[in-house]
Design a protein around this motif. Sequence first.
Motif, PDB file in Angstrom:
ATOM      1  N   LYS A   1      -7.715  11.077  -2.905  1.00  0.00           N
ATOM      2  CA  LYS A   1      -7.772   9.842  -3.983  1.00  0.00           C
ATOM      3  C   LYS A   1      -8.100   9.262  -2.000  1.00  0.00           C
ATOM      4  O   LYS A   1      -9.357   7.899  -2.314  1.00  0.00           O
ATOM      5  CB  LYS A   1      -6.693   9.756  -4.273  1.00  0.00           C
ATOM      6  CG  LYS A   1      -7.134   7.955  -4.627  1.00  0.00           C
ATOM      7  CD  LYS A   1      -5.732   8.152  -5.191  1.00  0.00           C
ATOM      8  CE  LYS A   1      -4.911   6.269  -5.309  1.00  0.00           C
ATOM      9  NZ  LYS A   1      -6.789   5.334  -5.272  1.00  0.00           N
TER      10      LYS A   1
ATOM     11  N   HIS B   1       0.636  -1.648   0.663  1.00  0.00           N
ATOM     12  CA  HIS B   1       0.073  -0.006  -0.196  1.00  0.00           C
ATOM     13  C   HIS B   1       0.674   1.332  -0.180  1.00  0.00           C
ATOM     14  O   HIS B   1       0.763   2.105  -1.066  1.00  0.00           O
ATOM     15  CB  HIS B   1      -0.721   0.431   1.282  1.00  0.00           C
ATOM     16  CG  HIS B   1      -1.738   1.373   1.233  1.00  0.00           C
ATOM     17  ND1 HIS B   1      -2.523   1.006   0.202  1.00  0.00           N
ATOM     18  CD2 HIS B   1      -0.920   2.289   2.203  1.00  0.00           C
ATOM     19  CE1 HIS B   1      -3.346   2.547   0.570  1.00  0.00           C
ATOM     20  NE2 HIS B   1      -2.381   2.882   2.013  1.00  0.00           N
TER      21      HIS B   1
ATOM     22  N   GLU C   1       2.372   1.819  -3.402  1.00  0.00           N
ATOM     23  CA  GLU C   1       0.828   2.383  -3.741  1.00  0.00           C
ATOM     24  C   GLU C   1       1.445   3.933  -3.910  1.00  0.00           C
ATOM     25  O   GLU C   1       0.974   4.781  -5.033  1.00  0.00           O
ATOM     26  CB  GLU C   1       0.478   1.438  -4.589  1.00  0.00           C
ATOM     27  CG  GLU C   1      -0.186   0.426  -4.523  1.00  0.00           C
ATOM     28  CD  GLU C   1      -0.939  -0.668  -4.191  1.00  0.00           C
ATOM     29  OE1 GLU C   1      -2.101   0.005  -3.936  1.00  0.00           O
ATOM     30  OE2 GLU C   1      -1.287  -2.158  -5.364  1.00  0.00           O
ATOM     31  N   ARG C   2       0.892   4.363  -2.825  1.00  0.00           N
ATOM     32  CA  ARG C   2       1.190   5.745  -2.572  1.00  0.00           C
ATOM     33  C   ARG C   2       2.183   6.563  -3.050  1.00  0.00           C
ATOM     34  O   ARG C   2       1.883   7.459  -3.511  1.00  0.00           O
ATOM     35  CB  ARG C   2       0.211   6.039  -1.128  1.00  0.00           C
ATOM     36  CG  ARG C   2      -0.712   5.345  -0.737  1.00  0.00           C
ATOM     37  CD  ARG C   2      -1.281   5.799   0.582  1.00  0.00           C
ATOM     38  NE  ARG C   2      -1.458   7.819   1.781  1.00  0.00           N
ATOM     39  CZ  ARG C   2      -2.267   7.906   0.639  1.00  0.00           C
ATOM     40  NH1 ARG C   2      -2.960   7.820   0.012  1.00  0.00           N
ATOM     41  NH2 ARG C   2      -2.235   9.331   0.655  1.00  0.00           N
ATOM     42  N   LYS C   3       3.294   6.083  -3.087  1.00  0.00           N
ATOM     43  CA  LYS C   3       4.685   6.927  -3.174  1.00  0.00           C
ATOM     44  C   LYS C   3       3.861   6.453  -4.927  1.00  0.00           C
ATOM     45  O   LYS C   3       4.897   8.068  -5.303  1.00  0.00           O
ATOM     46  CB  LYS C   3       5.748   6.308  -2.862  1.00  0.00           C
ATOM     47  CG  LYS C   3       6.554   6.201  -3.219  1.00  0.00           C
ATOM     48  CD  LYS C   3       8.083   6.116  -2.431  1.00  0.00           C
ATOM     49  CE  LYS C   3       9.439   6.612  -3.193  1.00  0.00           C
ATOM     50  NZ  LYS C   3      10.761   5.914  -3.095  1.00  0.00           N
TER      51      LYS C   3
ATOM     52  N   MET D   1      -4.005  13.340  -3.051  1.00  0.00           N
ATOM     53  CA  MET D   1      -4.003  11.839  -2.626  1.00  0.00           C
ATOM     54  C   MET D   1      -4.627  11.909  -1.660  1.00  0.00           C
ATOM     55  O   MET D   1      -5.353  10.752  -0.802  1.00  0.00           O
ATOM     56  CB  MET D   1      -2.435  11.717  -1.867  1.00  0.00           C
ATOM     57  CG  MET D   1      -1.623  12.064  -2.914  1.00  0.00           C
ATOM     58  SD  MET D   1      -1.186  10.505  -3.534  1.00  0.00           S
ATOM     59  CE  MET D   1      -1.060   9.081  -2.442  1.00  0.00           C
TER      60      MET D   1
ATOM     61  N   HIS E   1       2.004   6.675  -6.568  1.00  0.00           N
ATOM     62  CA  HIS E   1       0.268   7.593  -7.258  1.00  0.00           C
ATOM     63  C   HIS E   1       0.988   8.888  -6.813  1.00  0.00           C
ATOM     64  O   HIS E   1       1.223  10.141  -7.904  1.00  0.00           O
ATOM     65  CB  HIS E   1      -0.534   7.358  -6.257  1.00  0.00           C
ATOM     66  CG  HIS E   1      -1.084   6.277  -6.357  1.00  0.00           C
ATOM     67  ND1 HIS E   1      -2.624   5.229  -5.713  1.00  0.00           N
ATOM     68  CD2 HIS E   1      -1.413   5.112  -7.758  1.00  0.00           C
ATOM     69  CE1 HIS E   1      -2.338   4.509  -5.999  1.00  0.00           C
ATOM     70  NE2 HIS E   1      -2.407   4.473  -7.005  1.00  0.00           N
TER      71      HIS E   1
END
Length: 89
Positions: free
Chosen positions: A88, A6, A9-11, A85, A13
């Motif tokens: 999201k 997770h 994925e955030r990084k 972010m 994004h």
Amino acid sequence: LVIQQHMEERKAHAEALKALFRDADTDNSGTLTRQELEFQLSSNEAAASLSLLDLDVREACAFFELLDLDGDGVVSSEEFVDGLMRIKG
């Protein structure tokens, strides 16, 4: 393992949003005006980038005022990335 995935994925994004910001910053001022943002988001490439993040082009344009945290009429890279972010989730 799930938490690490997770976070990765955030990084990814955030990096995609930073790239979108750089592309949209046509005058290289380090900030985006609403006009620059709308122009960039009219491209298919930008729309595809946002859709990978589960964001819609219309949402990104509509949230400009919310992204402009200090109310100066422009959005910094930090305001743009952090704001989208948060949207999201």
